[in-house]
Design an enzyme around this catalytic site. Structure first.
Site, mmCIF file in Angstrom:
data_model
loop_
_atom_site.group_PDB
_atom_site.id
_atom_site.type_symbol
_atom_site.label_atom_id
_atom_site.label_comp_id
_atom_site.label_asym_id
_atom_site.label_seq_id
_atom_site.Cartn_x
_atom_site.Cartn_y
_atom_site.Cartn_z
ATOM 1 N N CYS A 125 0.831 -1.202 0.000
ATOM 2 C CA CYS A 125 0.000 0.000 0.000
ATOM 3 C C CYS A 125 0.872 1.262 0.000
ATOM 4 C CB CYS A 125 -0.915 -0.032 1.224
ATOM 5 S SG CYS A 125 -1.784 1.506 1.566
ATOM 6 N N CYS B 266 0.096 3.799 2.761
ATOM 7 C CA CYS B 266 0.543 3.250 4.053
ATOM 8 C C CYS B 266 2.033 3.509 4.253
ATOM 9 C CB CYS B 266 0.284 1.742 4.117
ATOM 10 S SG CYS B 266 -1.448 1.257 3.999
#
Length: 144
Positions: free
Chosen positions: A69, A72
């Site tokens: 991600c 993230c």
């Protein structure tokens, strides 16, 4: 008599009872003798997630994330900065939902990054999306 609370060691995951006013005095774990308050995000797995969320009386802020991600990974340094700023007020932790999907499933974590604040096993608040350190700190302090 001083108020005490349960705090789970970030190293050995043993529950410690410490006086609330001692949080700022760098208390050590009674079991492994490592510092209880590190100012760093704690990496959780299936079993340590349950221990920290269920036993800690200090709020635990969990960042549900995955290595693939992009947002993230971009938020990781901000989350680490927020952990330093919130040391003694809340324990910040990360759970890799790809490696450990079981804790996230019953919570209905559908998008990442998602941050959830827990206290004594109960969810207090959640927010999805990457945030800078200052916003993370403000959000956590507004909830706790």
């Amino acid at each position: 008599m001083s108020e005490s609370l349960h705090y789970v060691c970030p190293h050995c995951h043993t529950t410690n009872r410490i006086a609330k006013e001692q949080l700022g005095n760098q208390p050590d774990c009674g079991s492994c003798h490592q510092p209880l308050i590190t100012g760093e995000p704690l990496a959780l797995d299936d079993s340590s997630f349950t221990k920290h969320i269920g036993r800690s009386q200090l709020p635990v802020v969990v960042d549900f994330w995955a290595p693939w991600c992009g947002p993230c990974r971009m938020m990781a340094p901000a989350f680490a900065q927020a952990a330093q700023q919130l040391a003694g007020q809340a324990q910040l932790a990360k759970l890799d939902t790809e490696a450990y999907p079981l804790p996230a499933a019953p919570l209905g974590i559908r998008s990442i990054p998602t941050m959830v604040i827990f206290k004594e096993g109960k969810e207090l608040a959640r927010v999805s999306g990457a945030m800078p350190a200052g916003e993370i700190v403000r959000w956590v302090q507004s909830v706790i």
